[in-house]
Design a protein around this motif. Structure first.
Motif, mmCIF file in Angstrom:
data_model
loop_
_atom_site.group_PDB
_atom_site.id
_atom_site.type_symbol
_atom_site.label_atom_id
_atom_site.label_comp_id
_atom_site.label_asym_id
_atom_site.label_seq_id
_atom_site.Cartn_x
_atom_site.Cartn_y
_atom_site.Cartn_z
ATOM 1 N N ALA A 263 10.174 -1.394 -6.912
ATOM 2 C CA ALA A 263 11.402 -2.018 -7.411
ATOM 3 C C ALA A 263 12.474 -0.968 -7.675
ATOM 4 O O ALA A 263 13.664 -1.213 -7.447
ATOM 5 N N ALA A 264 12.061 0.193 -8.156
ATOM 6 C CA ALA A 264 13.024 1.267 -8.436
ATOM 7 C C ALA A 264 13.514 1.929 -7.157
ATOM 8 O O ALA A 264 14.654 2.414 -7.100
ATOM 9 N N PHE A 265 12.651 1.943 -6.134
ATOM 10 C CA PHE A 265 13.000 2.609 -4.871
ATOM 11 C C PHE A 265 12.686 1.678 -3.688
ATOM 12 O O PHE A 265 11.713 1.880 -2.953
ATOM 13 N N PRO A 266 13.510 0.670 -3.498
ATOM 14 C CA PRO A 266 13.267 -0.288 -2.399
ATOM 15 C C PRO A 266 13.393 0.338 -1.016
ATOM 16 O O PRO A 266 13.010 -0.278 -0.016
ATOM 17 N N GLN A 267 13.911 1.582 -0.951
ATOM 18 C CA GLN A 267 13.995 2.260 0.349
ATOM 19 C C GLN A 267 12.607 2.526 0.927
ATOM 20 O O GLN A 267 12.453 2.737 2.132
ATOM 21 N N ILE A 268 11.601 2.533 0.072
ATOM 22 C CA ILE A 268 10.221 2.756 0.535
ATOM 23 C C ILE A 268 9.706 1.464 1.147
ATOM 24 O O ILE A 268 9.560 0.446 0.456
ATOM 25 N N LYS A 269 9.441 1.507 2.425
ATOM 26 C CA LYS A 269 9.008 0.309 3.137
ATOM 27 C C LYS A 269 7.503 0.290 3.412
ATOM 28 O O LYS A 269 6.931 -0.765 3.669
ATOM 29 N N SER A 270 6.885 1.458 3.373
ATOM 30 C CA SER A 270 5.460 1.545 3.715
ATOM 31 C C SER A 270 4.685 2.156 2.552
ATOM 32 O O SER A 270 5.082 3.182 1.990
ATOM 33 N N MET A 271 3.566 1.492 2.196
ATOM 34 C CA MET A 271 2.714 1.975 1.109
ATOM 35 C C MET A 271 1.256 1.814 1.495
ATOM 36 O O MET A 271 0.905 0.920 2.262
ATOM 37 N N GLY A 272 0.433 2.677 0.960
ATOM 38 C CA GLY A 272 -1.009 2.611 1.216
ATOM 39 C C GLY A 272 -1.748 2.415 -0.088
ATOM 40 O O GLY A 272 -1.471 3.112 -1.069
ATOM 41 N N GLY A 273 -2.694 1.475 -0.106
ATOM 42 C CA GLY A 273 -3.419 1.166 -1.328
ATOM 43 C C GLY A 273 -4.902 1.469 -1.262
ATOM 44 O O GLY A 273 -5.302 2.611 -1.035
ATOM 45 N N ARG A 274 -5.719 0.433 -1.439
ATOM 46 C CA ARG A 274 -7.158 0.605 -1.523
ATOM 47 C C ARG A 274 -7.755 0.936 -0.162
ATOM 48 O O ARG A 274 -7.346 0.391 0.860
ATOM 49 N N ARG A 275 -8.730 1.849 -0.150
ATOM 50 C CA ARG A 275 -9.448 2.205 1.068
ATOM 51 C C ARG A 275 -10.857 1.650 1.025
ATOM 52 O O ARG A 275 -11.401 1.362 -0.039
ATOM 53 N N SER A 276 -11.462 1.554 2.194
ATOM 54 C CA SER A 276 -12.834 1.072 2.291
ATOM 55 C C SER A 276 -13.776 2.004 1.547
ATOM 56 O O SER A 276 -13.589 3.225 1.542
ATOM 57 N N SER A 277 -14.808 1.439 0.952
ATOM 58 C CA SER A 277 -15.788 2.247 0.220
ATOM 59 C C SER A 277 -16.593 3.138 1.137
ATOM 60 O O SER A 277 -17.306 4.035 0.682
ATOM 61 N N SER A 278 -16.492 2.923 2.458
ATOM 62 C CA SER A 278 -17.214 3.768 3.414
ATOM 63 C C SER A 278 -16.422 5.000 3.825
ATOM 64 O O SER A 278 -16.899 5.834 4.587
ATOM 65 N N SER A 279 -15.203 5.138 3.304
ATOM 66 C CA SER A 279 -14.370 6.283 3.659
ATOM 67 C C SER A 279 -15.031 7.581 3.232
ATOM 68 O O SER A 279 -15.662 7.671 2.175
ATOM 69 N N SER A 280 -14.856 8.631 4.044
ATOM 70 C CA SER A 280 -15.459 9.931 3.748
ATOM 71 C C SER A 280 -14.829 10.591 2.522
ATOM 72 O O SER A 280 -15.367 11.535 1.969
ATOM 73 N N THR A 281 -13.681 10.070 2.086
ATOM 74 C CA THR A 281 -12.990 10.667 0.933
ATOM 75 C C THR A 281 -13.359 9.994 -0.390
ATOM 76 O O THR A 281 -12.842 10.386 -1.440
ATOM 77 N N CYS A 282 -14.237 9.018 -0.351
ATOM 78 C CA CYS A 282 -14.513 8.231 -1.554
ATOM 79 C C CYS A 282 -15.181 9.034 -2.664
ATOM 80 O O CYS A 282 -15.194 8.596 -3.817
ATOM 81 N N SER A 283 -15.749 10.182 -2.325
ATOM 82 C CA SER A 283 -16.401 10.973 -3.362
ATOM 83 C C SER A 283 -15.405 11.534 -4.365
ATOM 84 O O SER A 283 -15.779 11.920 -5.465
ATOM 85 N N TYR A 284 -14.118 11.582 -3.981
ATOM 86 C CA TYR A 284 -13.135 12.144 -4.898
ATOM 87 C C TYR A 284 -11.819 11.377 -4.941
ATOM 88 O O TYR A 284 -10.930 11.725 -5.708
ATOM 89 N N SER A 285 -11.680 10.323 -4.156
ATOM 90 C CA SER A 285 -10.393 9.639 -4.049
ATOM 91 C C SER A 285 -10.333 8.392 -4.925
ATOM 92 O O SER A 285 -11.254 7.572 -4.932
#
Length: 369
Positions: A263-285
């Motif tokens: 809402a503060a920065f509507p110029q941002i059109k792309s965002m990334g949220g939750r990742r799959s629990s099988s992701s290799s980064t899940c140990s720290y992400s």
């Protein structure tokens, strides 16, 4: 030919004779909680009072490492430098896998690139933190970070490959094995002695370890960072739905954070949220927990885009308490409320090898649950 044989014999005799001492150092097992913290915040492993990087470790297997001999070259005018926390974590992890002292890997890393501080391709063509020739890496390179690739410029792959190459070269076969393995790594007697000198320094039984740039960079002080004078949007606490698919799977605090920042920065059109629990980064992400959002910055590679990214980061920082922010990462810098106002250098566990890992193209915000 007889003369050549005598020269070779004399060199080998000198190599063996140069082993004037022994040190027993242990491979170490990193406490998982400490490793996790170091991955999230490399600077947390640095003690500014001593300017030396530390990890909580415990000895498991003794290993006889010969003391340095003579001649030396690099170590005569360049003392062992402090090790960046994420690099030391890789040294320790590789040492655990291959059952060799992490100090030996650190000695090589110091002699080759000062632990990645001088990580450029050599005049001979050697590449990466541990300076592999491409042909040698093709034969002995391993996947150190588990991403399914063997990359010569990836810090984890480089360090794990160095450990693999040392073992393949006979480093575990006693004193002579260590000497032969270092000879295989770099056919220079002075180089071998420099590496051993540095290894003993990191074991706390040799030369001093001097301050390098990393610890100082981790101290608060961000006067020179962009965005201090840039006007920031207001915040009334009313955060409407963003209608972004990135909201799916997020926890309540992360959904509210996403909506407020968007809402503060509507110029941002792309965002990334939750990742799959099988992701290799899940140990720290925090992404796998639904507690993190990546806000992709338009035209991030331009000066204007970078300044806009800093406006976003500064705004989130200013409203961190209201948004329950855990930490922010942007432009190879990190901030968390517990660390005060200062932004610290950031290094991704897999290295800052591209804009995504370095967080140059997106502002990462992690939220408390």
């Amino acid at each position: 030919m007889k003369a050549l044989a005598w020269v070779v014999a004399a060199v080998l005799l000198f190599i063996m004779a140069a082993s004037v001492g022994m040190i027993t150092v242990g491979t170490a097992a990193v406490v998982p909680a400490i490793t996790e913290q170091v991955r999230l915040d490399p600077c947390s492993a640095i003690d500014p009072s001593s300017a030396t990087a530390h990890l909580s470790t415990s000895p498991t297997t003794g290993f006889s490492l010969p003391k340095w001999g003579s001649p030396r070259h690099q170590s005569l005018h360049s003392a062992a430098q402090t090790i960046p926390a994420t690099v030391k974590a890789l040294y320790v992890a590789a040492a655990n896998r291959y059952k060799i002292p992490w100090q030996l890997l650190a000695g090589i890393g110091m002699a080759e690139t000062r632990h990645g501080r001088n990580n450029t391709t050599s005049s001979a063509g050697a590449q990466g933190l541990m300076q592999f020739m491409p042909g040698t890496f093709a034969s002995y390179g391993v996947d150190g970070n588990g991403d399914g690739k063997k990359q010569i410029h990836n810090d984890a792959d480089s360090i794990f490959s160095a450990a693999h190459y040392l073992v393949a070269s006979g480093v575990k076969k006693g004193t002579s094995g260590v000497i032969k393995a270092l000879w295989a790594y770099n056919r220079s007697i002075s180089y071998r002695n420099d590496v051993l000198y540095y290894a003993w320094a990191y074991a706390g039984k040799g030369g001093v370890v001097v301050d390098a740039a990393d610890p100082d960079e981790c101290l608060p002080g961000d006067e020179d960072l962009p965005g201090l004078d840039a006007p920031l949007p207001g915040f009334d606490g009313v955060c409407k739905p963003s209608h972004s698919s990135a909201e799916h799977g997020l926890r309540r605090t992360a959904i509210r954070g996403l909506r407020c920042i968007h809402a503060a920065f509507p110029q941002i059109k792309s965002m990334g949220g939750r990742r799959s629990s099988s992701s290799s980064t899940c140990s720290y992400s925090d992404h796998c927990k639904g507690l993190a959002v990546d806000f992709m910055i338009p035209k991030w590679s331009t000066k204007a885009g970078n300044s806009f990214g800093w406006r976003v980061a500064r705004w989130v920082q200013a409203h961190a308490k209201a948004l329950k922010v855990k930490y922010i990462i942007w432009d190879v810098k990190k901030w968390n409320p517990a660390g005060g106002k200062g932004w610290r250098p950031y290094r991704h566990p897999y290295g800052n090898t591209n804009p995504t890992l370095a967080h140059r193209n997106h502002v990462h915000v992690s939220f408390n649950s």
